[in-house]
Design an enzyme around this catalytic site. Structure first.
Site, short mmCIF file in Angstrom:
data_model
loop_
_atom_site.label_atom_id
_atom_site.label_comp_id
_atom_site.label_asym_id
_atom_site.label_seq_id
_atom_site.Cartn_x
_atom_site.Cartn_y
_atom_site.Cartn_z
CE LYS A 143 16.29 38.35 85.82
NZ LYS A 143 16.15 39.53 85.17
CB THR B 136 14.66 44.94 89.82
OG1 THR B 136 15.31 43.73 90.47
CG2 THR B 136 15.34 46.16 89.87
CB THR B 137 11.59 44.91 85.58
OG1 THR B 137 12.99 44.31 85.46
CG2 THR B 137 11.35 45.82 84.22
CG HIS C 43 20.74 44.65 91.40
ND1 HIS C 43 19.41 44.26 91.71
CD2 HIS C 43 20.74 44.92 90.03
CE1 HIS C 43 18.97 43.96 90.66
NE2 HIS C 43 19.65 44.39 89.47
NE ARG D 58 10.14 35.69 91.21
CZ ARG D 58 10.29 35.48 90.07
NH1 ARG D 58 11.23 36.02 89.50
NH2 ARG D 58 9.19 34.88 89.10
CE LYS E 126 7.55 29.62 81.60
NZ LYS E 126 7.62 28.23 82.61
P1 A3P Z 1 10.52 35.16 85.60
O1 A3P Z 1 12.34 34.93 85.05
O2 A3P Z 1 10.34 34.27 86.80
O3 A3P Z 1 9.57 35.13 84.61
P2 A3P Z 1 14.14 41.62 87.64
O4 A3P Z 1 13.25 42.46 87.32
O5 A3P Z 1 14.69 41.72 89.07
O6 A3P Z 1 15.33 41.33 86.71
O7 A3P Z 1 13.15 40.08 87.79
C1 A3P Z 1 12.82 39.56 86.43
C2 A3P Z 1 11.73 38.78 86.66
O8 A3P Z 1 10.43 39.46 87.00
C3 A3P Z 1 11.16 37.89 85.59
O9 A3P Z 1 10.79 36.62 86.31
C4 A3P Z 1 10.16 38.63 84.94
O10 A3P Z 1 9.50 37.95 83.97
C5 A3P Z 1 9.49 39.51 86.01
N1 A3P Z 1 8.96 40.60 85.54
C6 A3P Z 1 9.01 41.47 84.92
N2 A3P Z 1 8.21 42.72 84.94
C7 A3P Z 1 7.15 42.07 85.67
C8 A3P Z 1 5.95 42.69 85.72
N3 A3P Z 1 5.63 43.75 85.31
N4 A3P Z 1 5.21 42.03 86.38
C9 A3P Z 1 5.49 41.00 86.89
N5 A3P Z 1 6.77 40.21 87.08
C10 A3P Z 1 7.48 40.93 86.28
#
Ligand code: A3P
Length: 335
Positions: free
Chosen positions: A67, A70-71, A142, A165, A302
């Protein structure tokens, strides 16, 4: 006669049973290995990954706690690395991100490639996607630095990009994500609503959560990135949000795919393609599930810096800040 796979299973189970255990939320009993907490199925995959992965000199391994963006990092790196194969104009057809979730194109090795879980998606297909991205391969983990395969650490050329983060937003993102997964798992029934946030703060501060402790995870990669800046690039989610062009250029430079001085169009197009709003609305991310049982859509929420303010009480913030001060202040991180 016992088959070799049975004896391997027996050995792994014996190891798992010998490790310290702790309950994580109401979801799973974690095991502690090399100082970190793992879900047992993922731990088996991590052990296999560590013993059998051979890093190539041109591999790129993305790394992160859960979280922390990563994405986003997967999408950006994929665009950066494949941009010689794409025209990077506004032609949607040409964009690899419209063809599959970032988690399909850049598999998380211990979840999708080395998984021993039967419910996991077809591993061969995913591994093939990783391997056929061929030179260079773009993979993600991870796993904490401590348990990475030696071949990754020792390879001169294999590079690591790590995304971290701030702890409070990470926790709140994790809380939303796991609550929604838990609901999915229980078929929407959920049985009692979200996990109490106060207890989630406890787990987070004590480090007893999936791939925890978050604080040690971040501190360890940070320390390694200081020792070997040519090998590990440490990126903060907040920096990427605040100065996206600067940090995307930095990632591209680090990966040996620099944007030319004049190539502002290229940087802007990578950022446009990877924006949260755009990715969230792509058909491949609205449907399906690459990482069972998490719907592809669950990775987009978000993406706001400071969203944790809307959920944490002053006392919860104080406790997280205190842990942060203890664990991360020595490194000047997330003060
Ligand atoms: P929030 O839950 O605060 O909205 P991960 O990819 O490591 O699982 O992290 C997910 C977090 O990254 C989520 O945060 C998600 O909304 C945010 N996220 C996913 N894609 C994103 C993007 N293209 N740009 C910015 N933030 C992104």
């Amino acid at each position: 006669m016992q088959s070799s796979s049975t004896s391997k299973d027996d050995e792994e189970n014996a190891l798992l049973n010998s490790l310290p255990k702790a309950r994580f939320w109401n979801i799973v009993e974690l095991r502690q290995w090399d100082g970190y907490w793992f879900e047992p199925g993922l731990l088996k995959s991590a052990i296999t990954f560590r013993s059998s992965f051979h890093a190539r000199n041109d591999d790129v391994l993305l790394a992160s706690p859960i979280k922390t963006g990563t994405t986003w990092l997967k999408s950006l790196s994929l665009c950066i690395m494949t941009r010689n194969l794409q025209t990077l104009d506004e032609d949607e057809e040409d964009d690899i991100l419209t063809k599959g979730s970032p988690h399909f194109h850049v598999p998380t090795v211990e979840i999708s490639v080395y998984s021993t879980e039967e419910a996991a998606p077809p591993r061969a297909a995913i591994y093939e996607a990783a391997a056929s991205a061929a030179a260079p391969r773009l993979l993600h983990t991870h796993l904490p630095y401590a348990v990475l395969p030696d071949s990754v650490k020792e390879s001169e050329g294999c590079k690591i990009v790590y995304i971290a983060r701030n702890p409070k937003d990470t926790l709140i993102s994790m809380w939303h994500f796991l609550n929604s997964q838990f609901e999915t798992l229980t078929d929407g029934g959920g049985g009692g609503g979200p996990f109490p946030l106060e207890d989630a703060v406890d787990c987070f501060c004590s480090g007893v959560h999936i791939y925890g402790s978050f604080f040690d995870h971040v501190a360890e990669y940070w320390a390694e990135s200081r020792k070997r800046p040519e090998k590990i690039l440490f990126v903060k989610y907040e920096d990427l949000k605040c100065e996206p062009k600067r940090y995307v250029s930095e990632i591209a430079e680090f990966l040996g795919r620099p944007f030319g001085e004049e190539d502002e169009v290229g940087v802007n197009e990578v950022l446009r393609r990877c924006s949260l709003e755009r990715l969230k609305n792509l058909e491949v991310n609205k449907t399906g599930s690459v990482v069972f049982p998490c719907p592809n859509s669950s990775y987009f929420r978000k993406g706001e810096v400071g969203d944790s303010k809307n959920y944490l009480t002053a006392e919860m913030e104080r406790r997280i800040d205190e842990t942060s001060r203890l664990k991360l202040e020595p490194f000047g991180l997330f003060l």
